[in-house]
Design an enzyme around this catalytic site. Structure first.
Site, mmCIF file in Angstrom:
data_model
loop_
_atom_site.group_PDB
_atom_site.id
_atom_site.type_symbol
_atom_site.label_atom_id
_atom_site.label_comp_id
_atom_site.label_asym_id
_atom_site.label_seq_id
_atom_site.Cartn_x
_atom_site.Cartn_y
_atom_site.Cartn_z
ATOM 1 C CG MET A 30 -1.837 -1.300 1.089
ATOM 2 S SD MET A 30 -3.353 -1.095 2.235
ATOM 3 C CE MET A 30 -2.698 -0.555 3.758
ATOM 4 C CG LEU A 33 7.767 1.346 -1.025
ATOM 5 C CD1 LEU A 33 8.580 1.269 -2.015
ATOM 6 C CD2 LEU A 33 6.677 0.288 -0.833
ATOM 7 N N GLY A 36 10.651 -3.217 6.011
ATOM 8 C CA GLY A 36 9.836 -4.625 5.778
ATOM 9 C C GLY A 36 9.573 -4.911 4.160
ATOM 10 C CG HIS A 37 6.880 -2.268 1.966
ATOM 11 N ND1 HIS A 37 6.724 -1.167 2.745
ATOM 12 C CD2 HIS A 37 5.704 -2.852 1.921
ATOM 13 C CE1 HIS A 37 5.441 -0.970 3.146
ATOM 14 N NE2 HIS A 37 4.727 -2.042 2.718
ATOM 15 C CE LYS A 149 3.362 -4.758 11.864
ATOM 16 N NZ LYS A 149 2.108 -4.563 11.071
ATOM 17 C CB SER A 186 2.976 2.328 7.033
ATOM 18 O OG SER A 186 3.435 1.249 5.954
HETATM 19 O O1 PAF Z 1 -0.160 -5.943 3.618
HETATM 20 C C1 PAF Z 1 -0.648 -4.908 2.844
HETATM 21 O O2 PAF Z 1 0.005 -4.062 2.834
HETATM 22 C C2 PAF Z 1 -1.948 -5.012 2.221
HETATM 23 O O3 PAF Z 1 -2.846 -5.828 2.995
HETATM 24 C C3 PAF Z 1 -2.030 -5.753 0.722
HETATM 25 C C4 PAF Z 1 -1.588 -6.947 0.980
HETATM 26 C C5 PAF Z 1 -0.908 -5.042 -0.236
HETATM 27 C C6 PAF Z 1 -3.223 -5.775 -0.114
HETATM 28 O O4 PAF Z 1 -3.914 -4.483 0.079
#
Ligand code: PAF
Length: 285
Positions: A30, A33, A36-37, A149, A186
């Site tokens: 979402m 960033l 974790g991302h 997480k 986030s």
């Molecule tokens: O974990 C997230 O950031 C959201 O739930 C996802 C998997 C991108 C779906 O919107």
């Protein structure tokens, strides 16, 4: 790196790279960033030839009293970080591209979505599974990467993919933590300095629970001990602490490890979640 908003654009770029023989990895996000991302992106980079991230603040997974409007949106910073991390394509659709007028279909995973966060966030997992199913259909990746997480989310998505025969491998990766143990999220940016100072106590309490579980404590005993520890922490308002089976997410009750000890707690308006897994007959994993 390319950034596209339209499904048709994403599809044609992905079709071209697949024709060239490349595997495709997808990291759904979402945006906003964080480390974790970036860990998911790094893992995807190692396994897949062509790396797609989606950035979409999905309205259907937010409840009416939740932070959809205020959820951080930082497309320029996200693009910079993604480029540095070696992402090939950002798919960042506007809401109407994903939910055009007349959209009425949703994906529901029953059972697994009823406890833990699902009990307190009605409709949340239906929003998640619907958007993830759509993203998997749009990108058609070989692998998709999610963090542990959001443990319940990971299990629910694995179930959906199995049940709907979606041809993708779902990879779950360990929670990334700050130096003091707080799970990276986030929403951590919403914490005041005072709240931030006590936030790591959530993980500390879960670790204490994991230690007890690895010494043979039952699910109920672990839950009581974690709740007791959290009750002593100022500012925390615990929503739930539950010890569940790692696959079925059924409460462990009198049963012992394996278990996932999961918790959600508020610090002011900010809801934190975290979990630890305890393998059968072993210590904290
Ligand atoms: O974990 C997230 O950031 C959201 O739930 C996802 C998997 C991108 C779906 O919107």
């Amino acid at each position: 790196m390319k950034v596209v908003e339209r499904i048709s654009q994403a599809r044609s770029i992905i079709a071209e790279t697949k024709t060239a023989g490349n595997t495709v990895g997808l990291v759904p996000t979402m945006g906003a960033l964080h480390a974790g991302h970036l860990a998911l992106i790094e893992a995807a980079r190692r396994r897949d030839d062509f790396l797609v991230i989606s950035i979409f603040v999905n309205p259907t997974q937010f409840g009416p009293a939740e932070d959809y409007e205020h959820y951080p949106r930082e497309p320029a910073r996200d693009a910079e970080l993604a480029e540095e991390a070696g992402v090939d394509l950002i798919f960042a659709p506007p809401p109407q591209e994903i939910y055009p007028e007349g959209f009425t279909t949703s994906v529901t995973v029953t059972g697994l979505t009823e406890g833990l966060c699902g009990r307190y966030r009605p409709g949340h997992f239906q929003g998640v599974t619907t958007v993830v199913a759509k993203l998997l259909n749009i990108v058609q990746p070989d692998r998709a990467y999610f963090g542990e997480k959001d443990y319940q989310q990971l299990i629910v998505i694995k179930r959906m993919v199995a049940d709907l025969n979606i041809p993708v491998e779902i990879i779950g990766l360990p929670t990334v933590r700050e130096a003091d143990g707080l799970a990276v999220s986030s929403r951590n940016r919403y914490l005041s300095p005072e709240q931030r100072a006590v936030a790591p106590r959530l993980y500390e309490a879960l670790q204490h629970g994991a230690e007890l579980a690895s010494q043979g404590a039952s699910g109920s005993e672990v839950e009581q001990a974690v709740k007791k520890m959290l009750a002593k922490v100022p500012l925390f308002e615990v929503q739930y602490v539950e010890a569940v089976h790692p696959n079925s997410l059924e409460p462990r009750g009198d049963a012992r490890a394996p278990m996932v000890i999961a918790a959600a707690a508020y610090l002011g308006e900010t809801r934190l979640i975290d979990n630890v897994k305890v393998e059968e007959g072993s210590g904290n994993a």
